[in-house]
Design an enzyme around this catalytic site. Structure first.
Site, mmCIF file in Angstrom:
data_model
loop_
_atom_site.group_PDB
_atom_site.id
_atom_site.type_symbol
_atom_site.label_atom_id
_atom_site.label_comp_id
_atom_site.label_asym_id
_atom_site.label_seq_id
_atom_site.Cartn_x
_atom_site.Cartn_y
_atom_site.Cartn_z
ATOM 1 N N ASP A 1 52.956 114.852 -26.363
ATOM 2 C CA ASP A 1 52.853 116.167 -25.724
ATOM 3 C C ASP A 1 51.388 116.539 -25.498
ATOM 4 O O ASP A 1 51.028 117.099 -24.470
ATOM 5 C CB ASP A 1 53.572 117.207 -26.594
ATOM 6 C CG ASP A 1 54.941 116.703 -27.004
ATOM 7 O OD1 ASP A 1 55.726 116.390 -26.107
ATOM 8 O OD2 ASP A 1 55.205 116.564 -28.215
ATOM 9 N N HIS B 1 58.483 119.321 -31.398
ATOM 10 C CA HIS B 1 58.512 118.390 -30.269
ATOM 11 C C HIS B 1 59.811 118.644 -29.509
ATOM 12 O O HIS B 1 60.819 117.964 -29.704
ATOM 13 C CB HIS B 1 58.427 116.936 -30.739
ATOM 14 C CG HIS B 1 58.739 115.973 -29.624
ATOM 15 N ND1 HIS B 1 57.911 115.806 -28.543
ATOM 16 C CD2 HIS B 1 59.809 115.181 -29.397
ATOM 17 C CE1 HIS B 1 58.451 114.937 -27.702
ATOM 18 N NE2 HIS B 1 59.609 114.547 -28.197
#
Ligand code: NAX
Length: 327
Positions: free
Chosen positions: A161, A189
């Protein structure tokens, strides 16, 4: 020549495993002078174990000078024995019609067992990095079983990410990727994660000032980073694999490199407004190889606080789904 370190990898015959193992064996994760022994763990399924045989044959065929041994097993006690690093990638995927709570519980069983076995048989300096989803909660579950290894040794990956966010900021600003610094991922996440652009810089200037478009930063930027995994599936028909493996190389490489500043999901201890007992992405600085301290004190504006509250809520809910399992 240094002594080899043992690296256990679950889900070794899966997509991410296939992109990852060759890079570990080539030295990308632990450095060009660090020999490794790969301890490859797969589910006790004939097809997966056969595929693992093929992967091990290909590793042999690469003649990597740093690769000093390959273990292939479906027995976690064998696979994690004396491991210095345990990379937990194997997990049950969400099937059609499956509820999130069922996925959490099914994976909970896997990560409870693996956490218990790692604590019992891995090396004294063992470190754990979790990729298998839901990664933050799976990491929390594995850590809950550890009596010997401290909770700080258990980390989950939000580096994919972070890498995605860095690229999006660079593209928007029309600058080279390396001009973007200090973009960190807070929270889960999952699409609720918060890429905290407020602390990022571009060529040393505040990124928000350089980009000068709060509507884009708060909307499309956060959304693109949060939903990038789904966009990859829509385009490729398969989930992110090479980029996930690359991010795990970065995650571990940064954790063994003193001075590195990067995003990792760690036990929050209540920092940045997270519940004390969830594993949340936040910025860390590596202190000594394998150890880190959370970078505290970044100020959060009202938008950031709301984003953190939302991702924290999701983490607390995930923990509630498995609360009876981790008692
Ligand atoms: P694959 O389905 O290709 O591979 C998973 C492998 O794990 C399979 O070979 C399976 O047999 C094995 N496995 C299942 N249970 C196991 C167990 N108990 N012990 C050992 N092996 C076991 O999935 P892949 O694309 O490699 O993705 C793996 C995991 O990473 C998934 O949970 C996925 O959702 C997650 N991801 C996490 C990311 C992150 O940033 N944290 C991004 C990429 C990825 O989506």
């Amino acid at each position: 020549m240094k002594a080899p370190i043992r690296v256990a990898v679950t889900g070794a015959a899966g997509q991410i495993g296939y992109s990852l193992l060759f890079r570990i064996a080539s030295g990308a994760m632990f450095g060009p002078d660090q020999p490794v022994i790969l301890q490859l763990i797969e589910a006790p399924i004939e097809k997966a174990l056969k595929a693992l045989e093929g992967v091990a044959m290909e590793l042999d065929d690469c003649a990597f000078p740093l690769l000093k041994g390959i273990v292939q097993t479906s027995d976690a006690s064998t696979g994690f024995k004396d491991a210095n690093w345990c990379l937990l990638i194997g997990a049950k995927p969400r099937g059609p019609g499956m509820e999130r709570a069922d996925l959490l519980k099914d994976n909970g069983k896997i990560f409870i067992e693996q956490g218990r076995i790692i604590d019992a048989v891995a090396a004294d300096d063992a470190r754990v990095a979790v990729v298998g989803n839901p990664a933050n909660t799976n990491c929390m579950i594995a850590a809950s079983q550890a009596k010997r290894l401290p909770a700080e040794r258990f980390t989950a990956m939000v580096r994919l990410d972070q890498n995605r966010a860095q690229t999006q900021l660079a593209k928007k600003a029309g600058v080279d990727l390396t001009a973007v610094k200090d973009i960190f991922i807070y929270g889960n996440h999952s699409p609720t994660m918060f890429p905290a652009y407020g602390h990022a810089t571009i060529n040393g200037q505040p990124a928000a000032k350089v980009i000068n478009d709060d509507t884009w930063l708060q909307g499309p930027f956060c959304e693109t980073v949060g939903k990038r995994g789904a966009a990859i599936i829509a385009a490729r028909g398969l989930s992110s694999a090479a980029s996930a493996a690359n991010a795990l190389v970065d995650h571990v490489r940064s954790l063994v490199t003193p001075g590195a500043i990067h995003s990792v999901a760690v036990k929050s201890h209540g920092l940045y407004g997270f519940d004390a007992n969830v594993w949340a992405g936040m910025p860390v600085k590596t202190t000594t190889p394998g150890s880190y301290e959370v970078i505290t004190g970044y100020a959060m504006d009202a938008f950031a606080q709301a984003k953190i509250a939302a991702t924290n809520k999701e983490l607390v809910e995930e923990r509630a789904f498995v609360a009876d399992m981790i008692k």
